[in-house]
Motif scaffolding. Structure first.
Motif, PDB file in Angstrom:
ATOM      1  N   ARG A  61     -75.551 -22.425  20.240  1.00 21.66           N
ATOM      2  CA  ARG A  61     -74.733 -22.650  21.329  1.00 21.66           C
ATOM      3  C   ARG A  61     -74.378 -24.148  21.399  1.00 21.66           C
ATOM      4  O   ARG A  61     -73.160 -24.503  21.628  1.00 21.66           O
ATOM      5  N   ILE A  62     -75.365 -25.256  21.015  1.00 25.88           N
ATOM      6  CA  ILE A  62     -74.956 -26.450  21.098  1.00 25.88           C
ATOM      7  C   ILE A  62     -73.992 -26.825  19.833  1.00 25.88           C
ATOM      8  O   ILE A  62     -73.069 -27.462  20.391  1.00 25.88           O
ATOM      9  N   GLN A  63     -73.918 -26.094  18.710  1.00 19.55           N
ATOM     10  CA  GLN A  63     -73.113 -26.570  17.609  1.00 19.55           C
ATOM     11  C   GLN A  63     -71.717 -25.823  18.062  1.00 19.55           C
ATOM     12  O   GLN A  63     -70.672 -26.811  17.757  1.00 19.55           O
ATOM     13  N   ALA A  64     -71.659 -24.750  18.740  1.00 18.28           N
ATOM     14  CA  ALA A  64     -70.333 -24.454  19.009  1.00 18.28           C
ATOM     15  C   ALA A  64     -69.786 -25.126  19.912  1.00 18.28           C
ATOM     16  O   ALA A  64     -68.551 -25.483  19.811  1.00 18.28           O
ATOM     17  N   ALA A  65     -70.406 -25.510  21.106  1.00 20.12           N
ATOM     18  CA  ALA A  65     -69.958 -26.439  22.088  1.00 20.12           C
ATOM     19  C   ALA A  65     -69.699 -27.781  21.527  1.00 20.12           C
ATOM     20  O   ALA A  65     -68.380 -28.578  21.726  1.00 20.12           O
ATOM     21  N   ALA A  66     -70.093 -28.405  20.243  1.00 18.41           N
ATOM     22  CA  ALA A  66     -70.011 -29.687  20.055  1.00 18.41           C
ATOM     23  C   ALA A  66     -68.878 -29.688  18.876  1.00 18.41           C
ATOM     24  O   ALA A  66     -68.095 -30.483  18.719  1.00 18.41           O
ATOM     25  N   THR A  67     -68.654 -28.540  17.965  1.00 21.50           N
ATOM     26  CA  THR A  67     -67.930 -28.580  16.868  1.00 21.50           C
ATOM     27  C   THR A  67     -66.989 -27.482  16.842  1.00 21.50           C
ATOM     28  O   THR A  67     -66.329 -27.238  15.904  1.00 21.50           O
ATOM     29  N   GLY A  68     -67.032 -26.454  17.733  1.00 21.43           N
ATOM     30  CA  GLY A  68     -66.350 -25.264  17.578  1.00 21.43           C
ATOM     31  C   GLY A  68     -66.777 -24.259  16.428  1.00 21.43           C
ATOM     32  O   GLY A  68     -66.235 -23.128  16.340  1.00 21.43           O
ATOM     33  N   ARG A  69     -67.822 -24.439  15.895  1.00 22.94           N
ATOM     34  CA  ARG A  69     -68.399 -23.703  14.890  1.00 22.94           C
ATOM     35  C   ARG A  69     -70.020 -23.700  14.809  1.00 22.94           C
ATOM     36  O   ARG A  69     -70.409 -24.501  15.238  1.00 22.94           O
ATOM     37  N   VAL A  70     -70.475 -22.576  14.046  1.00 23.33           N
ATOM     38  CA  VAL A  70     -71.958 -22.496  14.046  1.00 23.33           C
ATOM     39  C   VAL A  70     -72.190 -22.726  12.383  1.00 23.33           C
ATOM     40  O   VAL A  70     -71.767 -21.887  11.660  1.00 23.33           O
ATOM     41  N   SER A  71     -73.445 -23.443  12.309  1.00 24.19           N
ATOM     42  CA  SER A  71     -73.967 -23.894  10.943  1.00 24.19           C
ATOM     43  C   SER A  71     -75.275 -23.500  10.881  1.00 24.19           C
ATOM     44  O   SER A  71     -76.202 -24.375  10.976  1.00 24.19           O
ATOM     45  N   PRO A  72     -75.801 -22.187  10.668  1.00 27.86           N
ATOM     46  CA  PRO A  72     -77.074 -21.875  10.565  1.00 27.86           C
ATOM     47  C   PRO A  72     -77.962 -22.586   9.685  1.00 27.86           C
ATOM     48  O   PRO A  72     -79.176 -22.780   9.830  1.00 27.86           O
ATOM     49  N   GLU A  73     -77.441 -23.087   8.548  1.00 31.79           N
ATOM     50  CA  GLU A  73     -78.333 -24.022   7.379  1.00 31.79           C
ATOM     51  C   GLU A  73     -78.635 -25.182   8.041  1.00 31.79           C
ATOM     52  O   GLU A  73     -79.720 -25.654   7.358  1.00 31.79           O
ATOM     53  N   SER A  74     -78.115 -25.568   9.293  1.00 30.97           N
ATOM     54  CA  SER A  74     -78.731 -26.784   9.546  1.00 30.97           C
ATOM     55  C   SER A  74     -79.464 -26.639  10.934  1.00 30.97           C
ATOM     56  O   SER A  74     -79.679 -27.639  11.522  1.00 30.97           O
ATOM     57  N   TRP A  75     -79.722 -25.315  11.167  1.00 33.66           N
ATOM     58  CA  TRP A  75     -80.478 -24.981  12.367  1.00 33.66           C
ATOM     59  C   TRP A  75     -81.957 -25.895  12.165  1.00 33.66           C
ATOM     60  O   TRP A  75     -82.576 -25.891  11.304  1.00 33.66           O
ATOM     61  N   THR A  76     -82.448 -26.442  13.484  1.00 38.25           N
ATOM     62  CA  THR A  76     -83.780 -26.950  13.569  1.00 38.25           C
ATOM     63  C   THR A  76     -84.710 -26.232  14.647  1.00 38.25           C
ATOM     64  O   THR A  76     -85.964 -26.607  14.703  1.00 38.25           O
ATOM     65  N   HIS A  77     -84.048 -25.746  15.559  1.00 39.45           N
ATOM     66  CA  HIS A  77     -84.823 -25.071  16.788  1.00 39.45           C
ATOM     67  C   HIS A  77     -84.428 -23.732  16.877  1.00 39.45           C
ATOM     68  O   HIS A  77     -85.269 -23.080  17.761  1.00 39.45           O
ATOM     69  N   GLY A  78     -83.621 -23.064  16.542  1.00 39.88           N
ATOM     70  CA  GLY A  78     -83.369 -21.431  16.628  1.00 39.88           C
ATOM     71  C   GLY A  78     -82.043 -21.269  17.379  1.00 39.88           C
ATOM     72  O   GLY A  78     -81.768 -22.183  18.261  1.00 39.88           O
ATOM     73  N   SER A  79     -81.783 -20.070  17.284  1.00 44.79           N
ATOM     74  CA  SER A  79     -80.574 -19.632  18.221  1.00 44.79           C
ATOM     75  C   SER A  79     -80.797 -19.425  19.529  1.00 44.79           C
ATOM     76  O   SER A  79     -82.195 -19.277  20.115  1.00 44.79           O
ATOM     77  N   SER A  80     -79.908 -19.236  20.381  1.00 42.30           N
ATOM     78  CA  SER A  80     -80.277 -19.058  22.007  1.00 42.30           C
ATOM     79  C   SER A  80     -81.041 -17.715  22.033  1.00 42.30           C
ATOM     80  O   SER A  80     -82.016 -17.397  22.747  1.00 42.30           O
ATOM     81  N   ALA A  81     -80.519 -16.615  21.512  1.00 45.07           N
ATOM     82  CA  ALA A  81     -81.268 -15.464  21.405  1.00 45.07           C
ATOM     83  C   ALA A  81     -82.549 -15.629  20.873  1.00 45.07           C
ATOM     84  O   ALA A  81     -83.635 -15.025  21.553  1.00 45.07           O
ATOM     85  N   GLN A  82     -82.968 -16.214  19.872  1.00 42.16           N
ATOM     86  CA  GLN A  82     -84.206 -16.353  19.355  1.00 42.16           C
ATOM     87  C   GLN A  82     -85.105 -16.915  20.136  1.00 42.16           C
ATOM     88  O   GLN A  82     -86.382 -16.738  20.645  1.00 42.16           O
ATOM     89  N   ARG A  83     -84.859 -18.146  21.122  1.00 43.70           N
ATOM     90  CA  ARG A  83     -85.559 -19.039  22.007  1.00 43.70           C
ATOM     91  C   ARG A  83     -85.950 -17.902  23.341  1.00 43.70           C
ATOM     92  O   ARG A  83     -87.209 -18.016  23.479  1.00 43.70           O
ATOM     93  N   GLN A  84     -84.875 -17.350  23.741  1.00 48.00           N
ATOM     94  CA  GLN A  84     -84.979 -16.336  24.817  1.00 48.00           C
ATOM     95  C   GLN A  84     -86.149 -15.481  24.285  1.00 48.00           C
ATOM     96  O   GLN A  84     -86.971 -15.207  25.256  1.00 48.00           O
ATOM     97  N   LYS A  85     -85.855 -14.931  23.189  1.00 48.72           N
ATOM     98  CA  LYS A  85     -86.911 -13.899  22.775  1.00 48.72           C
ATOM     99  C   LYS A  85     -88.312 -14.046  22.367  1.00 48.72           C
ATOM    100  O   LYS A  85     -89.186 -13.383  22.905  1.00 48.72           O
ATOM    101  N   TRP A  86     -88.647 -15.294  21.967  1.00 48.51           N
ATOM    102  CA  TRP A  86     -89.925 -15.659  21.746  1.00 48.51           C
ATOM    103  C   TRP A  86     -90.528 -16.484  23.367  1.00 48.51           C
ATOM    104  O   TRP A  86     -91.745 -16.048  23.350  1.00 48.51           O
ATOM    105  N   PHE A  87     -89.631 -17.209  24.022  1.00 45.83           N
ATOM    106  CA  PHE A  87     -90.212 -17.509  25.297  1.00 45.83           C
ATOM    107  C   PHE A  87     -90.771 -16.101  26.137  1.00 45.83           C
ATOM    108  O   PHE A  87     -91.786 -16.042  26.638  1.00 45.83           O
ATOM    109  N   TYR A  88     -89.873 -14.846  25.974  1.00 46.87           N
ATOM    110  CA  TYR A  88     -90.057 -13.671  26.688  1.00 46.87           C
ATOM    111  C   TYR A  88     -91.364 -12.699  26.160  1.00 46.87           C
ATOM    112  O   TYR A  88     -92.047 -12.499  26.898  1.00 46.87           O
ATOM    113  N   THR A  89     -91.504 -13.119  24.630  1.00 45.04           N
ATOM    114  CA  THR A  89     -92.660 -12.510  23.857  1.00 45.04           C
ATOM    115  C   THR A  89     -94.096 -13.276  24.653  1.00 45.04           C
ATOM    116  O   THR A  89     -94.836 -12.348  24.801  1.00 45.04           O
ATOM    117  N   GLY A  90     -93.961 -14.630  24.963  1.00 44.26           N
ATOM    118  CA  GLY A  90     -95.301 -15.102  25.477  1.00 44.26           C
ATOM    119  C   GLY A  90     -95.414 -14.854  26.647  1.00 44.26           C
ATOM    120  O   GLY A  90     -96.603 -14.406  27.062  1.00 44.26           O
TER     121      GLY A  90
END
Length: 301
Positions: A255-284
């Motif tokens: 989400r941050i990459q898309a807002a900043a650059t208009g594209r998503v580059s998973p190879e540079s991720w350091t924190h995970g996607s929005s869906a992943q972050r929601q998934k793991w918060f909800y898991t806990g």
């Protein structure tokens, strides 16, 4: 989540450096591009660029719900204060986390040395080097301290699109304390050994900290203030949960990459996607078992 009015806060657990320390406006790099890169690397996590040279200048607005009070967090006395003031809410959340984690980890025969917490305004010195608001909230393992500029919480809403609810803010604090738990358990260094990419150690470390934040939320309304005997927080509501999920979504790398650059580059991720972050918060939150927060034991986190 709202605090019980009668809960007695302990402001001694938070060092308030606002109004002092480094001169205002320092930041890493220059221009909005540098700020976006830093946020992609450091938002809600360990600050990998914190040792770099920091120059330039801009002031930060006060955070939503914050109080410009000369007394600082020393004025944070009760749960009612935590419901009214952001700095007191951070203080109350720190108190709750420092009450929850020692008891929970004791069940696994693990000691919990209490981390330090620092509030600062715009810039401060840390055990990991000088830091500014531009890096977002972070945990420094060198001095076992979580750092927060309350001004960030306004950007969480206005820049990243999160809701402004209290659990969205409390989630930020709980995530940073999750990194402290990782340091205790020996997982934190894995982020530096494998620093970026969708399957990287860095992403798995951040998602695990999200899971630990959810774990705290699961039990937050049952952890009692030792002074008043009342639970720190009121029972979770559906709106509270949506606030936390909104914050987790807002700070996904995609989400941050898309807002900043208009594209998503998973190879540079350091924190995970929005869906992943929601998934793991909800898991806990939904399972309430630290063993289910093993982001390193799954093929795809």
């Amino acid at each position: 989540m709202s605090f019980n009015d009668g809960v007695q806060l302990d402001p001694s657990q938070v060092e308030d450096r606002r109004g002092g320390g480094m001169r205002r406006g320092t930041k890493i790099g220059g221009g909005i591009g540098g700020g976006i890169v830093v946020l992609l690397l450091a938002l809600f996590g360990i600050n990998p660029n914190i040792l770099g040279d920091m120059t330039g200048g801009r002031s930060q607005p006060p955070a939503v719900g914050s109080s410009v009070s000369s007394g600082g967090t020393q004025e944070c006395k009760t749960g009612a204060d935590a419901d009214q003031r952001l700095d007191c809410r951070i203080t109350g959340t720190v108190n709750s986390l420092n009450n929850f984690w020692p008891a929970y980890l004791a069940g696994y025969n693990v000691d919990y040395p209490r981390p330090k917490t620092v509030l600062f305004s715009q810039a401060t010195n840390t055990g990991c080097g000088p830091a500014s608001t531009a890096v977002g909230p972070f945990y420094c393992p060198a001095d076992t301290t979580a750092y927060f500029d309350p001004g960030f919480f306004e950007e969480l809403v206005t820049r990243f699109g999160s809701s402004g609810g209290p659990l969205a803010q409390e989630y930020v604090v709980a995530h940073e304390f999750g990194h402290h738990v990782q340091a205790i358990l020996g997982n934190l260094d894995l982020a530096q050994q494998d620093p970026q990419g969708p399957q990287s150690g860095a992403v798995r470390v951040e998602l695990q900290a999200d899971c630990y934040a959810g774990l705290w939320v699961r039990y937050a309304s049952t952890q009692k203030d030792p002074q008043s005997g009342q639970p720190f927080l009121d029972p979770l509501t559906e709106k509270d949960l949506q606030d936390a999920l909104s914050a987790a979504e807002a700070v996904g790398d995609d989400r941050i990459q898309a807002a900043a650059t208009g594209r998503v580059s998973p190879e540079s991720w350091t924190h995970g996607s929005s869906a992943q972050r929601q998934k793991w918060f909800y898991t806990g939150y939904s399972i309430g078992d630290i063993n289910k927060c093993d982001t390193f034991g799954v093929t795809a986190p």
